[in-house]
Design a protein around this motif. Structure first.
Motif, PDB file in Angstrom:
ATOM      1  N   PRO A  37       0.838  -1.203   0.000  1.00 12.32           N
ATOM      2  CA  PRO A  37       0.000   0.000   0.000  1.00 12.32           C
ATOM      3  C   PRO A  37       0.882   1.266   0.000  1.00 12.32           C
ATOM      4  O   PRO A  37       1.066   1.918   1.017  1.00 12.32           O
ATOM      5  CB  PRO A  37      -0.805  -0.124   1.295  1.00 12.32           C
ATOM      6  CG  PRO A  37       0.062  -0.933   2.203  1.00 12.32           C
ATOM      7  CD  PRO A  37       0.869  -1.859   1.321  1.00 12.32           C
ATOM      8  N   TRP A  38       1.431   1.575  -1.156  1.00 10.11           N
ATOM      9  CA  TRP A  38       2.386   2.662  -1.299  1.00 10.11           C
ATOM     10  C   TRP A  38       1.815   3.979  -0.802  1.00 10.11           C
ATOM     11  O   TRP A  38       0.623   4.238  -0.939  1.00 10.11           O
ATOM     12  CB  TRP A  38       2.823   2.792  -2.758  1.00 10.11           C
ATOM     13  CG  TRP A  38       3.540   1.582  -3.255  1.00 10.11           C
ATOM     14  CD1 TRP A  38       3.014   0.560  -4.008  1.00 10.11           C
ATOM     15  CD2 TRP A  38       4.904   1.231  -3.009  1.00 10.11           C
ATOM     16  NE1 TRP A  38       3.970  -0.394  -4.249  1.00 10.11           N
ATOM     17  CE2 TRP A  38       5.144  -0.010  -3.656  1.00 10.11           C
ATOM     18  CE3 TRP A  38       5.947   1.845  -2.329  1.00 10.11           C
ATOM     19  CZ2 TRP A  38       6.392  -0.630  -3.625  1.00 10.11           C
ATOM     20  CZ3 TRP A  38       7.181   1.224  -2.292  1.00 10.11           C
ATOM     21  CH2 TRP A  38       7.393   0.000  -2.932  1.00 10.11           C
ATOM     22  N   GLN A  39       2.689   4.840  -0.265  1.00 10.18           N
ATOM     23  CA  GLN A  39       2.297   6.140   0.278  1.00 10.18           C
ATOM     24  C   GLN A  39       3.160   7.234  -0.349  1.00 10.18           C
ATOM     25  O   GLN A  39       4.278   6.974  -0.795  1.00 10.18           O
ATOM     26  CB  GLN A  39       2.494   6.147   1.800  1.00 10.18           C
ATOM     27  CG  GLN A  39       1.726   5.041   2.512  1.00 10.18           C
ATOM     28  CD  GLN A  39       2.267   4.728   3.894  1.00 10.18           C
ATOM     29  OE1 GLN A  39       3.260   5.304   4.342  1.00 10.18           O
ATOM     30  NE2 GLN A  39       1.617   3.806   4.583  1.00 10.18           N
ATOM     31  N   GLN A  40       2.621   8.443  -0.364  1.00 13.80           N
ATOM     32  CA  GLN A  40       3.377   9.605  -0.837  1.00 13.80           C
ATOM     33  C   GLN A  40       3.263  10.712   0.206  1.00 13.80           C
ATOM     34  O   GLN A  40       2.455  11.630   0.077  1.00 13.80           O
ATOM     35  CB  GLN A  40       2.871  10.078  -2.210  1.00 13.80           C
ATOM     36  CG  GLN A  40       3.779  11.106  -2.848  1.00 13.80           C
ATOM     37  CD  GLN A  40       3.349  11.482  -4.250  1.00 13.80           C
ATOM     38  OE1 GLN A  40       2.191  11.301  -4.636  1.00 13.80           O
ATOM     39  NE2 GLN A  40       4.274  12.023  -5.031  1.00 13.80           N
ATOM     40  N   PRO A  41       4.088  10.628   1.266  1.00 16.24           N
ATOM     41  CA  PRO A  41       3.948  11.592   2.364  1.00 16.24           C
ATOM     42  C   PRO A  41       4.457  12.979   2.006  1.00 16.24           C
ATOM     43  O   PRO A  41       5.239  13.153   1.065  1.00 16.24           O
ATOM     44  CB  PRO A  41       4.813  10.971   3.469  1.00 16.24           C
ATOM     45  CG  PRO A  41       5.822  10.155   2.747  1.00 16.24           C
ATOM     46  CD  PRO A  41       5.145   9.638   1.508  1.00 16.24           C
ATOM     47  N   LEU A  42       3.990  13.948   2.780  1.00 14.86           N
ATOM     48  CA  LEU A  42       4.558  15.289   2.732  1.00 14.86           C
ATOM     49  C   LEU A  42       5.849  15.283   3.540  1.00 14.86           C
ATOM     50  O   LEU A  42       5.890  14.763   4.653  1.00 14.86           O
ATOM     51  CB  LEU A  42       3.594  16.302   3.356  1.00 14.86           C
ATOM     52  CG  LEU A  42       2.469  16.831   2.480  1.00 14.86           C
ATOM     53  CD1 LEU A  42       1.487  17.638   3.333  1.00 14.86           C
ATOM     54  CD2 LEU A  42       3.010  17.700   1.354  1.00 14.86           C
ATOM     55  N   VAL A  43       6.914  15.846   2.982  1.00 13.92           N
ATOM     56  CA  VAL A  43       8.182  15.954   3.703  1.00 13.92           C
ATOM     57  C   VAL A  43       8.584  17.418   3.781  1.00 13.92           C
ATOM     58  O   VAL A  43       8.170  18.231   2.952  1.00 13.92           O
ATOM     59  CB  VAL A  43       9.302  15.123   3.047  1.00 13.92           C
ATOM     60  CG1 VAL A  43       8.997  13.652   3.118  1.00 13.92           C
ATOM     61  CG2 VAL A  43       9.547  15.567   1.612  1.00 13.92           C
ATOM     62  N   LYS A  44       9.391  17.734   4.777  1.00 10.15           N
ATOM     63  CA  LYS A  44       9.881  19.098   4.949  1.00 10.15           C
ATOM     64  C   LYS A  44      11.362  19.128   4.590  1.00 10.15           C
ATOM     65  O   LYS A  44      12.177  18.437   5.208  1.00 10.15           O
ATOM     66  CB  LYS A  44       9.675  19.562   6.387  1.00 10.15           C
ATOM     67  CG  LYS A  44      10.000  21.022   6.598  1.00 10.15           C
ATOM     68  CD  LYS A  44       9.692  21.473   8.017  1.00 10.15           C
ATOM     69  CE  LYS A  44       8.205  21.675   8.179  1.00 10.15           C
ATOM     70  NZ  LYS A  44       7.883  22.324   9.484  1.00 10.15           N
ATOM     71  N   VAL A  45      11.699  19.921   3.577  1.00 10.03           N
ATOM     72  CA  VAL A  45      13.080  20.072   3.144  1.00 10.03           C
ATOM     73  C   VAL A  45      13.391  21.566   3.103  1.00 10.03           C
ATOM     74  O   VAL A  45      12.683  22.331   2.434  1.00 10.03           O
ATOM     75  CB  VAL A  45      13.302  19.422   1.754  1.00 10.03           C
ATOM     76  CG1 VAL A  45      14.743  19.608   1.314  1.00 10.03           C
ATOM     77  CG2 VAL A  45      12.938  17.944   1.784  1.00 10.03           C
ATOM     78  N   TYR A  46      14.426  21.963   3.832  1.00 10.07           N
ATOM     79  CA  TYR A  46      14.807  23.378   3.934  1.00 10.07           C
ATOM     80  C   TYR A  46      13.614  24.246   4.341  1.00 10.07           C
ATOM     81  O   TYR A  46      13.407  25.332   3.807  1.00 10.07           O
ATOM     82  CB  TYR A  46      15.424  23.872   2.620  1.00 10.07           C
ATOM     83  CG  TYR A  46      16.660  23.105   2.215  1.00 10.07           C
ATOM     84  CD1 TYR A  46      17.799  23.110   3.025  1.00 10.07           C
ATOM     85  CD2 TYR A  46      16.680  22.363   1.043  1.00 10.07           C
ATOM     86  CE1 TYR A  46      18.925  22.397   2.660  1.00 10.07           C
ATOM     87  CE2 TYR A  46      17.813  21.646   0.672  1.00 10.07           C
ATOM     88  CZ  TYR A  46      18.929  21.672   1.490  1.00 10.07           C
ATOM     89  OH  TYR A  46      20.058  20.965   1.135  1.00 10.07           O
ATOM     90  N   GLY A  47      12.800  23.732   5.272  1.00  8.74           N
ATOM     91  CA  GLY A  47      11.696  24.500   5.834  1.00  8.74           C
ATOM     92  C   GLY A  47      10.427  24.525   5.002  1.00  8.74           C
ATOM     93  O   GLY A  47       9.444  25.143   5.401  1.00  8.74           O
ATOM     94  N   ARG A  48      10.416  23.859   3.860  1.00  5.18           N
ATOM     95  CA  ARG A  48       9.226  23.861   3.002  1.00  5.18           C
ATOM     96  C   ARG A  48       8.683  22.442   2.866  1.00  5.18           C
ATOM     97  O   ARG A  48       9.442  21.490   2.731  1.00  5.18           O
ATOM     98  CB  ARG A  48       9.557  24.417   1.616  1.00  5.18           C
ATOM     99  CG  ARG A  48      10.083  25.848   1.673  1.00  5.18           C
ATOM    100  CD  ARG A  48      10.373  26.388   0.298  1.00  5.18           C
ATOM    101  NE  ARG A  48       9.121  26.505  -0.442  1.00  5.18           N
ATOM    102  CZ  ARG A  48       9.052  26.771  -1.739  1.00  5.18           C
ATOM    103  NH1 ARG A  48      10.146  26.921  -2.433  1.00  5.18           N
ATOM    104  NH2 ARG A  48       7.887  26.880  -2.341  1.00  5.18           N
ATOM    105  N   GLU A  49       7.352  22.317   2.872  1.00  9.16           N
ATOM    106  CA  GLU A  49       6.711  21.007   2.711  1.00  9.16           C
ATOM    107  C   GLU A  49       6.363  20.751   1.252  1.00  9.16           C
ATOM    108  O   GLU A  49       5.923  21.656   0.541  1.00  9.16           O
ATOM    109  CB  GLU A  49       5.435  20.925   3.556  1.00  9.16           C
ATOM    110  CG  GLU A  49       5.689  20.762   5.032  1.00  9.16           C
ATOM    111  CD  GLU A  49       4.421  20.433   5.805  1.00  9.16           C
ATOM    112  OE1 GLU A  49       3.326  20.763   5.313  1.00  9.16           O
ATOM    113  OE2 GLU A  49       4.538  19.844   6.886  1.00  9.16           O
TER     114      GLU A  49
END
Length: 195
Positions: A37-49
């Motif tokens: 059940p693949w997921q595509q999460p929100l990640v935070k990179v250099y302060g931006r999601e």
């Protein structure tokens, strides 16, 4: 013991590459495409999601949790086929792994930016075992400090890449966008989290 080793020495680390590690990579690729059940999460990179530019899933022993880029992943149970691969890796390499982060690159537009697998929960000098399924993609490396030409290795279907200690301390790796790649690729990155 499996054969066909290509050792790639690095200043402050090294890689062991086996082009034909798995006997049926296509079968495992199809199974994981259909059953995970693949997921595509929100990640935070250099302060931006933003949405992860690939699909992910985390499996492992009960009770483990892995955090990177501001996202915490609790383990899902090992699929039977990946338990078999993990156990074979232990026999073949001598390294113990208690979890695996799965990345599904749907085509050449999906990617992974430069990073090191150097989170505290992996310990000071981890070994990462990376198995590739599906389309061939370029794996790029560059040192964390100093100027050096980017090193590139094309990862074949069914291959195993061992990033040996202490590579994560000194090097970053990436899987860049490759617009011409139409097929999907699944990358299984076996790790040992400290409990």
């Amino acid at each position: 013991m499996f054969t066909g080793l290509q050792h790639i020495p690095l200043v402050g680390g090294g890689l062991d590459y086996y082009a034909n590690y798995l006997s049926d990579p296509q079968g495992l690729f199809l199974e994981l495409c259909e059953q995970i059940p693949w997921q595509q999460p929100l990640v935070k990179v250099y302060g931006r999601e933003h949405l992860t530019p690939r699909l992910v899933y985390f499996v492992g022993d009960p009770g483990l949790r892995y955090q990177y880029s501001g996202v915490s992943h609790a383990t899902s149970p090992w699929p039977a086929s990946l338990k078999i691969v993990r156990d074979q890796l232990r026999v073949d390499t001598g390294f113990e792994f208690n979890c695996a982060l799965l990345n599904y690159y749907r085509d050449g537009n999906d990617s992974m930016g430069y990073h090191s697998d150097d989170e505290v929960e992996l310990g000071e000098s981890p070994c990462i075992a990376s198995i590739s399924l599906g389309a061939e993609r370029d794996f790029c490396l560059k040192p964390k400090v100093g100027q050096s030409k980017v090193q590139k290795l094309c990862l074949a279907d069914g291959s195993l890449l061992l990033m040996l200690p202490p590579t994560q301390q000194h090097w970053q790796h990436a899987l860049p966008v490759r617009k011409g790649v139409r097929g999907g690729r699944i990358n299984l990155t076996f790790r040992k989290l400290l409990k």
